[in-house]
Design a protein around this motif. Structure first.
Motif, PDB file in Angstrom:
ATOM      1  N   VAL B  31      -1.559  -7.253  -2.841  1.00 40.92           N
ATOM      2  CA  VAL B  31      -1.629  -5.857  -2.393  1.00 40.92           C
ATOM      3  C   VAL B  31      -2.695  -5.715  -1.301  1.00 40.92           C
ATOM      4  O   VAL B  31      -2.462  -5.105  -0.249  1.00 40.92           O
ATOM      5  CB  VAL B  31      -1.933  -4.915  -3.574  1.00 40.92           C
ATOM      6  CG1 VAL B  31      -2.167  -3.499  -3.076  1.00 40.92           C
ATOM      7  CG2 VAL B  31      -0.786  -4.939  -4.565  1.00 40.92           C
ATOM      8  N   LEU B  32      -3.856  -6.311  -1.549  1.00 40.20           N
ATOM      9  CA  LEU B  32      -4.946  -6.232  -0.571  1.00 40.20           C
ATOM     10  C   LEU B  32      -4.512  -6.862   0.757  1.00 40.20           C
ATOM     11  O   LEU B  32      -4.775  -6.312   1.836  1.00 40.20           O
ATOM     12  CB  LEU B  32      -6.177  -6.947  -1.133  1.00 40.20           C
ATOM     13  CG  LEU B  32      -7.512  -6.674  -0.438  1.00 40.20           C
ATOM     14  CD1 LEU B  32      -7.838  -5.193  -0.466  1.00 40.20           C
ATOM     15  CD2 LEU B  32      -8.631  -7.474  -1.083  1.00 40.20           C
ATOM     16  N   GLY B  33      -3.824  -7.996   0.674  1.00 37.03           N
ATOM     17  CA  GLY B  33      -3.341  -8.653   1.881  1.00 37.03           C
ATOM     18  C   GLY B  33      -2.335  -7.787   2.620  1.00 37.03           C
ATOM     19  O   GLY B  33      -2.383  -7.655   3.848  1.00 37.03           O
ATOM     20  N   THR B  34      -1.419  -7.152   1.862  1.00 34.35           N
ATOM     21  CA  THR B  34      -0.424  -6.271   2.486  1.00 34.35           C
ATOM     22  C   THR B  34      -1.102  -5.127   3.223  1.00 34.35           C
ATOM     23  O   THR B  34      -0.720  -4.767   4.335  1.00 34.35           O
ATOM     24  CB  THR B  34       0.527  -5.713   1.408  1.00 34.35           C
ATOM     25  OG1 THR B  34       1.034  -6.808   0.656  1.00 34.35           O
ATOM     26  CG2 THR B  34       1.662  -4.944   2.029  1.00 34.35           C
ATOM     27  N   ILE B  35      -2.140  -4.567   2.589  1.00 34.06           N
ATOM     28  CA  ILE B  35      -2.874  -3.474   3.240  1.00 34.06           C
ATOM     29  C   ILE B  35      -3.461  -3.974   4.563  1.00 34.06           C
ATOM     30  O   ILE B  35      -3.333  -3.317   5.603  1.00 34.06           O
ATOM     31  CB  ILE B  35      -3.994  -2.933   2.326  1.00 34.06           C
ATOM     32  CG1 ILE B  35      -3.400  -2.283   1.083  1.00 34.06           C
ATOM     33  CG2 ILE B  35      -4.862  -1.931   3.079  1.00 34.06           C
ATOM     34  CD1 ILE B  35      -4.426  -1.878   0.041  1.00 34.06           C
ATOM     35  N   GLY B  36      -4.086  -5.146   4.521  1.00 32.31           N
ATOM     36  CA  GLY B  36      -4.704  -5.682   5.740  1.00 32.31           C
ATOM     37  C   GLY B  36      -3.674  -5.886   6.841  1.00 32.31           C
ATOM     38  O   GLY B  36      -3.896  -5.525   7.996  1.00 32.31           O
ATOM     39  N   ILE B  37      -2.520  -6.462   6.465  1.00 30.14           N
ATOM     40  CA  ILE B  37      -1.474  -6.737   7.460  1.00 30.14           C
ATOM     41  C   ILE B  37      -0.957  -5.434   8.066  1.00 30.14           C
ATOM     42  O   ILE B  37      -0.836  -5.289   9.283  1.00 30.14           O
ATOM     43  CB  ILE B  37      -0.338  -7.543   6.796  1.00 30.14           C
ATOM     44  CG1 ILE B  37      -0.823  -8.966   6.504  1.00 30.14           C
ATOM     45  CG2 ILE B  37       0.894  -7.565   7.687  1.00 30.14           C
ATOM     46  CD1 ILE B  37       0.055  -9.725   5.537  1.00 30.14           C
ATOM     47  N   ASP B  38      -0.679  -4.456   7.192  1.00 28.19           N
ATOM     48  CA  ASP B  38      -0.214  -3.159   7.706  1.00 28.19           C
ATOM     49  C   ASP B  38      -1.288  -2.495   8.558  1.00 28.19           C
ATOM     50  O   ASP B  38      -0.979  -1.809   9.539  1.00 28.19           O
ATOM     51  CB  ASP B  38       0.179  -2.236   6.544  1.00 28.19           C
ATOM     52  CG  ASP B  38       1.591  -2.548   6.058  1.00 28.19           C
ATOM     53  OD1 ASP B  38       2.188  -3.502   6.593  1.00 28.19           O
ATOM     54  OD2 ASP B  38       2.083  -1.847   5.157  1.00 28.19           O
ATOM     55  N   ALA B  39      -2.561  -2.684   8.167  1.00 31.17           N
ATOM     56  CA  ALA B  39      -3.641  -2.074   8.938  1.00 31.17           C
ATOM     57  C   ALA B  39      -3.671  -2.645  10.353  1.00 31.17           C
ATOM     58  O   ALA B  39      -3.851  -1.904  11.326  1.00 31.17           O
ATOM     59  CB  ALA B  39      -4.978  -2.301   8.241  1.00 31.17           C
TER      60      ALA B  39
END
Lengths: 298, 571
Positions: B31-39
């Protein structure tokens, strides 16, 4: 040759559906100045309800009525979301709101109908022979219905007092309000007309294509490309745009691959949007100074 | 105003990177990685959407270009991870540049719809062309291997380090000349051109840059998931990115906050439906996506940061208060050398001739005033000289070279400066930024502001100034140019100015003339013109009716008639 005629008729039928979507854009854009990107989703909803009722043997009239009702419900929902009581505001924000509405409608369709594709119940289609080419009669019927709907809409707008009130709202909301035209109601009415058109279009589309929850985006972009050809204002030219795009798509999927339809829509949209500016630029170009000097000397 | 440097707030985004080094549970890491990628993708989108004002719905398409390019290079050509990833980013930037060259000709809503059509077209191709593996997609990049980190931790850590890097780059660019140009462009294409920016190239560069961000996000996504398929790059995901940017408002850090909130909302709805059928999860996901956008647009259309923006004005180095008022450096030309010559200019709007056969010439160091009653075609003539209207008839020479078809920004680069009738200042930029936009030298700002008496207001927003002060900002912008302009075009510079401000204006114009600039000014105030100009050209109905030195010209009957109307002719 037979294949070509078949593609042509196919294209006319699907193009007619694009034309109906395009007219939905034009009516809503003229009256409330909103590009309603959920227009294709109204049609997708109508298609699914139509096909579901046909497969449940509800009969053609009930199925068409159901399709129109589904589109109407969806359109009034879009209107609630995208038009605020303040009336006309930032067009981009309103557009994004209709985009959100499109996601909501697609989500609802996915929940209701799942990922399955719906088609017409199997039956032998009436074959009509034109010369030595055999044509599916359903396609001809669809083309006829589409043309009738187009003519009816243009007559409504230009020959009835209610139509005039809508056109007045379109031209100048403030002046229309001063003439006691209830402009918010006209806005709702515009969405309702777009919905009726989408309902009829949905039934027509169901008769010649397949229904799926996510058909809306493709239909919306195709209809928008057609509407742009009419400058977002002219229903007749928008309809012509729909037919042209439909025929082009039928030819591309017939002779090349059907998945190229969406790329074709993109190219069509870009050409339609940029061609006028390009033409103006070419027309405005003066001969360069050296060329003019040579012309004077000659 | 203190001399505090702006805090490196982008460093905050390293906190999740550090957290990811400690956490071991796979799900929070994903989830944290997905947030970073979307960011990363959202910060890139913010550059086109917020800074350049172009709402793109094709950000996921450029993510897809990056992801597929990297995966195909690794699968088929056996490229190692890093070169494949870099090639993916380059391909995404190139694709954005190419499609930008076409799509950026469209304005606002039409641009949005063009990018939407591009997204639909791209998804159709990725789903159906065999090389992309259809709906199942391709095996993505091999997982990262970073010593000491698990295969779940590595992509997440890398993603957040890149978020910080992306924010740093974006803020640096925002304060550089490029960023100032973009912000000017959002308010006025005219002023952007007048200081030498090419608007088309600015927009294309911004779009290519956000394409590069999308490429980074796409490559990271395939490395994180070890798979790449069309459903990752749907229109819905592009819409979610737009929602993140709108949530963020003007602030890039808040855009990252938007990514946090929106990804978490999606993840919460998904995890609460863990054992539900696929269609239910998909349907709810679409509905959540739509609802998020509706809520943001209906309740916070300007983004969450719009309230705080004014107060968080960033502190910069103070302007040197004892700065010497700027004097334009002398041009290496003899006074009187013909600088701007226009012959037989004609321009019509529809069937009406605004200018019909006007000619003028102005030499280095000369001040030519163009006067005439309302509607005489003065502004049109000046606009043509600057290149803002395409030349319909006639010829224009700049320092002896023809510039008939030269774009305004190219004329600006060749030494044509301009101030406008409807004042063109960028209200949402500080006075300092407005002035700095004209050139590249920070040290030129203070003298230019000193010359027009605006030193104290250097860090005020232009929207906070009085009308006369805003005009002075325009004047300071000309003074701060890297090189003394060869030609200065001024459209009604004195209108709305107080007497002291008029004196400042006259001094600045004389200083330019003394340095060898050829000045053309259009003005209504005949008394002001009579004191300042060397020569006056009188236009009426687009036709020149008189020309000469002020003292004699203003007594000529034809001029008086044009201004006051001629006596009734007895029948």
């Amino acid at each position: 040759m037979e294949a070509f005629v078949q593609y042509l008729i196919n294209g006319l039928a699907v193009g007619g559906v694009f034309a109906l979507i395009a007219i939905g854009y034009v009516v809503v854009f003229r009256v409330v100045r909103i590009v309603n990107i959920a227009q294709g989703d109204l049609l997708a909803a109508a298609t699914l309800v139509f096909l579901w009722l046909m497969n449940a043997h509800a009969g053609l009239p009930a199925a068409i009525a159901g399709a129109v009702a589904a589109a109407l419900a969806a359109a009034l929902f879009v209107e609630r979301i995208a038009v605020t009581t303040g009336g006309w505001f930032d067009d981009l924000r309103a557009f994004l709101l209709t985009l959100a509405a499109s996601q909501l409608i697609q989500g609802a369709l996915l929940l209701l109908f799942g990922t399955q594709y719906l088609t017409m119940p199997a039956s032998a289609p009436p074959i009509i022979a034109i010369g030595d080419v055999h044509v599916n009669g359903v396609y001809l019927l669809v083309i006829a219905i589409v043309v009738l709907a187009l003519v009816g809409l243009v007559l409504f707008l230009e020959r009835t007092p209610l139509g005039w009130a809508m056109l007045a709202t379109a031209d100048d909301p403030l002046a229309a309000r001063l003439c006691a035209v209830p402009i918010r109601t006209m806005g709702v009415l515009a969405f309702a007309i777009a919905a009726v058109v989408a309902g009829i279009g949905g039934a027509a589309y169901g008769a010649v294509a397949i229904g799926s929850w996510n058909a809306g985006t493709t239909l919306s972009t195709a209809g928008f490309a057609a509407a742009v050809l009419g400058g977002m204002k002219n229903p007749t030219r928008a309809a012509i745009g729909g037919f042209v795009l439909g025929i082009l798509q039928a030819l591309v999927s017939g002779y090349a691959a059907s998945y190229l339809q969406d790329p074709l829509t993109f190219v069509f949209l870009i050409v339609v949007l940029l061609a006028p500016a390009l033409a103006r630029r070419v027309a405005r170009r003066r001969p360069r100074r050296a060329a003019r000097a040579a012309a004077v000397a000659a | 105003m203190t001399a505090r440097r702006a805090a490196p707030w982008w460093l905050l985004t390293l906190i999740p990177a550090i957290a990811a080094c400690v956490v071991r549970a796979p799900y929070p890491l994903v989830v944290l990685g997905t947030i970073g990628i979307d960011a990363i993708a959202a910060v890139g989108l913010a550059i086109t959407l917020r800074k350049a004002g172009q709402p793109s719905l094709a950000q996921t398409t450029f993510m897809a270009v990056g992801a597929y390019t990297a995966s195909l290079l690794e699968l088929n050509a056996h490229w190692p991870l890093l070169p494949a990833g870099i090639a993916g980013v380059a391909a995404a930037a190139l694709a954005a540049w190419l499609f930008g060259a076409i799509l950026l000709n469209l304005e606002g809503l039409y641009f949005a719809l063009g990018t939407l059509a591009l997204n639909a077209a791209a998804v159709a191709v990725f789903r159906n062309a065999g090389v992309f593996g259809n709906d199942e997609g391709l095996q993505g990049l091999a997982a990262f291997h970073i010593p000491g980190l698990s295969s779940d931790q590595a992509p997440t850590v890398v993603a957040w380090v890149l978020v910080a890097a992306g924010l740093y780059l974006a803020t640096r660019l925002d304060r550089a000349r490029f960023g100032r140009g973009l912000r000017m462009l959002r308010e006025s294409a005219k002023v952007t051109q007048s200081v030498g920016f090419d608007p088309a190239s600015l927009k294309r560069s911004a779009f290519a840059l956000s394409g590069a961000y999308a490429g980074v996000a796409g490559v990271l996504l395939t490395a994180q998931l070890s798979v790449v398929n069309p459903s990752l790059f749907s229109l819905g995901n592009s819409i979610a990115l737009v929602a993140m940017v709108i949530t963020g408002g003007e602030s890039l850090l808040a855009t990252v906050g938007g990514a946090v909130v929106i990804v978490l909302v999606h993840e919460l709805s998904r995890s609460s439906l863990q054992y539900a059928p696929v269609t239910l999860v998909g349907g709810i996901d679409l509905i959540v996506n739509g609802l998020v956008l509706v809520v943001i647009l209906r309740f916070w259309p300007q983004g969450l940061t719009s309230f705080a923006r004014r107060r968080s004005r960033r502190a910069e180095a103070p302007v040197e208060q004892r700065a010497v008022a700027a004097k334009p450096a002398a041009l290496p030309v003899a006074q009187g050398t013909p600088m701007l010559v226009a012959r037989d200019i004609g321009h019509r709007f529809g069937g009406v001739y605004a200018v019909d056969g006007a000619s003028l010439g102005v030499g280095a160091g000369e001040i030519l005033a163009v006067i005439g009653p309302n509607g005489a075609g003065k502004t049109t003539l000046l606009t043509i000289l600057g290149g803002y209207h395409p030349l319909q008839r006639g010829e224009v020479d700049l320092a002896g070279e023809p510039v008939d078809d030269v774009a305004p920004f190219r004329r600006a680069r060749r030494g044509v400066a301009a101030t406008f009738q409807h004042m063109e200042v960028v209200e949402q930029m500080s006075v300092r930024e407005n002035v700095l936009a004209a050139g590249t030298r920070e040290e030129a700002v203070a003298p230019a502001l000193g010359a027009v008496g605006l030193l104290d207001a250097a860090d005020a927003y232009v929207s906070e100034l009085s009308f006369g002060q805003q005009r002075m900002v325009e004047l300071a912008r000309v003074l701060a140019r890297d090189e003394t302009p060869r030609v200065l075009l001024m459209d009604e510079p004195a209108s709305g100015l107080s007497q002291p401000e008029r004196a400042v204006l006259a001094d600045v114009v004389r200083a330019f003339a003394a340095a060898g600039t050829a000045v053309v000014l259009v003005e209504h105030d005949v008394a002001f013109v009579a004191r300042l100009a060397d020569r006056i050209l009188v236009l009426d109905h687009g036709v020149p009716i008189a020309e000469g030195v002020p003292q004699t010209l203003l007594r000529e009957q034809v001029v008086i008639d044009a201004y006051l109307g001629s006596a009734a002719v007895p029948a």
